[in-house]
Write a protein that holds these residues in place. Structure first.
Motif, mmCIF file in Angstrom:
data_model
loop_
_atom_site.group_PDB
_atom_site.id
_atom_site.type_symbol
_atom_site.label_atom_id
_atom_site.label_comp_id
_atom_site.label_asym_id
_atom_site.label_seq_id
_atom_site.Cartn_x
_atom_site.Cartn_y
_atom_site.Cartn_z
ATOM 1 N N GLU A 238 0.807 -1.171 -0.155
ATOM 2 C CA GLU A 238 -0.242 0.006 0.081
ATOM 3 C C GLU A 238 0.954 1.239 0.016
ATOM 4 O O GLU A 238 0.489 2.265 -0.590
ATOM 5 N N ALA A 239 2.082 1.096 0.641
ATOM 6 C CA ALA A 239 2.927 2.311 0.617
ATOM 7 C C ALA A 239 3.281 2.678 -0.784
ATOM 8 O O ALA A 239 3.424 4.080 -1.087
ATOM 9 N N GLU A 240 3.543 1.832 -1.615
ATOM 10 C CA GLU A 240 3.851 2.094 -2.933
ATOM 11 C C GLU A 240 2.595 2.610 -3.687
ATOM 12 O O GLU A 240 2.935 3.478 -4.728
ATOM 13 N N ARG A 241 1.365 2.017 -3.451
ATOM 14 C CA ARG A 241 0.408 2.615 -4.001
ATOM 15 C C ARG A 241 0.121 4.045 -3.718
ATOM 16 O O ARG A 241 -0.287 5.013 -4.677
ATOM 17 N N LEU A 242 0.394 4.340 -2.560
ATOM 18 C CA LEU A 242 0.210 5.723 -2.004
ATOM 19 C C LEU A 242 1.420 6.654 -2.589
ATOM 20 O O LEU A 242 0.857 7.853 -3.175
ATOM 21 N N ALA A 243 2.389 6.549 -2.569
ATOM 22 C CA ALA A 243 3.501 7.031 -3.558
ATOM 23 C C ALA A 243 3.186 7.381 -4.704
ATOM 24 O O ALA A 243 3.037 8.513 -5.532
ATOM 25 N N ALA A 244 2.644 6.290 -5.517
ATOM 26 C CA ALA A 244 2.204 6.068 -6.862
ATOM 27 C C ALA A 244 1.438 7.164 -7.253
ATOM 28 O O ALA A 244 1.177 8.090 -8.563
ATOM 29 N N ILE A 245 0.244 7.188 -6.630
ATOM 30 C CA ILE A 245 -1.097 8.045 -6.704
ATOM 31 C C ILE A 245 -0.794 9.622 -6.551
ATOM 32 O O ILE A 245 -1.196 10.568 -7.281
ATOM 33 N N ARG A 246 -0.026 9.625 -5.543
ATOM 34 C CA ARG A 246 0.483 11.022 -5.082
ATOM 35 C C ARG A 246 1.507 11.700 -6.400
ATOM 36 O O ARG A 246 1.509 12.822 -6.578
ATOM 37 N N ALA A 247 2.211 10.925 -6.911
ATOM 38 C CA ALA A 247 3.118 11.246 -8.025
ATOM 39 C C ALA A 247 2.488 11.428 -9.446
ATOM 40 O O ALA A 247 3.212 11.617 -10.207
ATOM 41 N N GLY A 248 1.277 10.728 -9.410
ATOM 42 C CA GLY A 248 0.587 10.838 -10.484
ATOM 43 C C GLY A 248 1.031 9.623 -11.520
ATOM 44 O O GLY A 248 0.494 9.747 -12.718
ATOM 45 N N LYS A 249 1.638 8.694 -10.977
ATOM 46 C CA LYS A 249 2.134 7.458 -11.728
ATOM 47 C C LYS A 249 0.841 6.634 -12.051
ATOM 48 O O LYS A 249 1.023 5.654 -12.898
ATOM 49 N N ILE A 250 -0.129 6.702 -11.165
ATOM 50 C CA ILE A 250 -1.470 5.752 -11.403
ATOM 51 C C ILE A 250 -2.526 6.613 -11.546
ATOM 52 O O ILE A 250 -2.388 7.743 -10.760
ATOM 53 N N ASP A 251 -3.627 6.296 -11.724
ATOM 54 C CA ASP A 251 -4.762 7.140 -11.888
ATOM 55 C C ASP A 251 -5.669 6.928 -10.725
ATOM 56 O O ASP A 251 -6.489 7.734 -10.360
ATOM 57 N N ILE A 252 -6.031 5.507 -10.222
ATOM 58 C CA ILE A 252 -6.906 5.024 -9.452
ATOM 59 C C ILE A 252 -6.210 4.152 -8.459
ATOM 60 O O ILE A 252 -5.493 3.088 -8.810
ATOM 61 N N THR A 253 -6.595 4.269 -7.382
ATOM 62 C CA THR A 253 -6.235 2.831 -6.462
ATOM 63 C C THR A 253 -7.364 2.778 -5.256
ATOM 64 O O THR A 253 -7.585 3.725 -4.740
ATOM 65 N N MET A 254 -7.615 1.608 -4.650
ATOM 66 C CA MET A 254 -8.359 1.464 -3.348
ATOM 67 C C MET A 254 -7.066 1.717 -2.382
ATOM 68 O O MET A 254 -6.099 1.534 -2.539
#
Length: 517
Positions: A238-254
């Motif tokens: 989840e830490a990876e997902r949080l970093a990615a959504i903040r950086a705009g590397k992904i668009d959507i995550t639960m």
């Protein structure tokens, strides 16, 4: 795609710095910047969704795992769907009529539907699909949904008739499940080679990395699916997902309730939530000692403080639940009807003593290693059971092993999550009838079976409700094959340039309606 986005970003940054230093030129350059941003937005054709688990197979009839269903739910289509209000609506089935005696359902299919290979979807495919689901050799998770089905008649290419042994009030509602997806005649191994008609097609699957779906250009509802591709980027941490959504590397995550709070003030990120149809549970294998004695199961129920799980695991962002999640308002019984939802340690100890375990015993709780809420629920239950002398070891399983253990019917205790569905038949018969496809707890009670069978053939809604209320009371207060813990809100973090509105209708419903703002 990413290179274009980065180029646009650096160009925009240069223009901003230039405007700050050159004063009078700022308005013109800001206009140029806006133009560049509009072009970049218009160029976005791929939606990137973080996936917390890897799919464990893509056969919709065989694989119940949510990590798989979120993929095949976009690749395949079913006869009906749920809308944002959780109402049943036509889909591949354009319309249907039920005979007066309730034993014949005539379905008219939508025209112009094609499988991804270009073949027309016809009534023969529908017939083949339901026969495949009912074939014991296939081992379909949805088999028990259609136990009332006697035969299937193809009247013409767009008309199929279901002949039932008895009236079945849940039949068409059950066809909305992704696990009842229509597959082409002759479909064989669909584990890695899907054969669907859905809005997206499987383009590429890199194990451990991503699943790439490509838009179906011939979809019969062209207004659905705004993105050319949807990429499920596998990110288990989840830490990876949080970093990615903040950086705009992904668009959507639960995200979890905790992470949703952390993201509230993050620039460029919106947090959205809804009350889900899901619930967490502690499953109990009633075929294994000492859990074959209902007094032991009742003792565990009285020892577990569900409110503490709501507050500790879900940070208050969940509701107490029975076997039917409270979001299914038409059917769910208020948890205040369940005596054991008020913890009573002395009563729990007395029940254990009556069952012959005055000093408790040792046992094991299985859970999934990559779902924090499951681990935390197991830990809270572990601590609570110590109060009545039950010492439970927690066994964290890798996702694939967890799914296999669940389906093996050989677990002892297991923390997990289920989805109720909008009709009570799924919650009550599918999971707990003696022949229910998802009854992995070896639970069998003729009195309970009779109740849910009676409810299935009862057409009057109010009468059905009364029967299901009796069944819920029996399941929770007396037999206890599961402890129903909490029905959480689901949280999504979404980049603020993406229009995405999650709902209990399912992630797929929202993804095919997602768009660039």
């Amino acid at each position: 795609m990413k290179k274009r986005m980065l180029a646009g970003f650096f160009l925009s940054l240069t223009l901003v710095l230039s405007a700050c230093s050159q004063g009078g030129n700022a308005p013109a350059e800001q206009g140029q910047q806006g133009s560049e941003q509009q072009q970049e937005t218009a160029a976005k054709t791929e939606l990137i969704v973080a996936a917390d688990q890897e799919p464990v197979g893509l056969d919709p009839h065989k694989v119940p795992a949510a990590s798989s269903a979120r993929i095949y739910g976009l690749v395949y289509d079913s006869l009906t769907k749920l809308d944002e209000n959780l109402d049943l609506v036509p889909h591949l089935a354009e319309k249907w009529e039920t005979s007066e005696d309730g034993k014949t359902i005539t379905v008219t299919l939508a025209q112009g539907v094609k499988f991804h290979d270009g073949k027309d979807l016809t009534a023969e495919d529908v017939k083949f699909t339901f026969e495949r689901i009912l074939d014991p050799e296939v081992g379909s998770i949805s088999k028990s949904y259609f136990s009332s089905l006697e035969s299937i008649e193809v009247k013409d290419p767009t008309t199929v008739v279901f002949h039932l042994k008895n009236p079945d009030a849940a039949f068409m509602a059950n066809t909305s499940s992704a696990s009842t997806a229509i597959v082409p005649v002759g479909a064989g191994d669909l584990t890695t080679e899907p054969a669907g008609s859905g809005p997206y097609m499987l383009e590429k699957y890199e194990s451990g990395q991503y699943v790439l779906l490509k838009k179906n250009p011939n979809y019969f509802k062209p207004e659905l699916g705004q993105f050319e591709t949807i990429k499920f980027q596998i990110m288990k941490d989840e830490a990876e997902r949080l970093a990615a959504i903040r950086a705009g590397k992904i668009d959507i995550t639960m995200v979890s309730a905790d992470s949703a709070t952390l993201l509230q003030n993050s620039q460029g990120v919106e947090v959205k939530n809804y009350q889900s149809l899901e619930y967490s549970y502690l499953g109990i294998n009633v075929a294994k000692k000492p859990f074959d004695d209902p007094r032991v199961r009742q003792a565990i129920s009285y020892a577990v403080d569900r409110n503490q799980i709501v507050q500790t695991v879900w940070k208050g962002e969940a509701a107490l639940t029975g076997p039917i999640a409270p979001a299914a308002k038409s059917w769910a019984l208020d948890p205040s009807n369940y005596d054991s939802y008020t913890p009573n340690i002395e009563k729990a100890k007395a029940l254990l003593a009556e069952a012959g375990y005055p000093d408790g015993f040792e046992t094991q709780i299985d859970t999934a290693s990559t779902y924090p809420d499951m681990i935390e629920s197991a830990q809270v239950i572990q601590q609570q059971l110590l109060a009545i002398g039950i010492n439970a070891k927690i066994n964290q399983l890798e996702w694939g092993n967890y799914v296999d253990t669940w389906s093996s019917k050989d677990t002892t205790l297991m923390v997990g999550r289920n989805t109720s569905g909008v009709d009570a038949d799924r919650s009550m018969r599918f999971f707990f009838h003696s022949e229910g496809s998802a009854n992995v707890w070896n639970y069998s009670n003729p009195a309970y079976d009779q109740l849910v069978e009676q409810a299935l053939v009862t057409v009057d809604v109010e009468e059905r409700k009364k029967v299901y209320e009796q069944a819920q009371q029996l399941l929770v207060n007396e037999d206890v094959p599961n402890l129903f813990l909490a029905s959480p809100k689901n949280f999504y973090a979404v980049r603020d340039n993406i229009e995405f509105n999650p709902s209990a209708a399912g992630e797929g419903y929202s993804l095919v309606r997602a768009a660039v703002k």
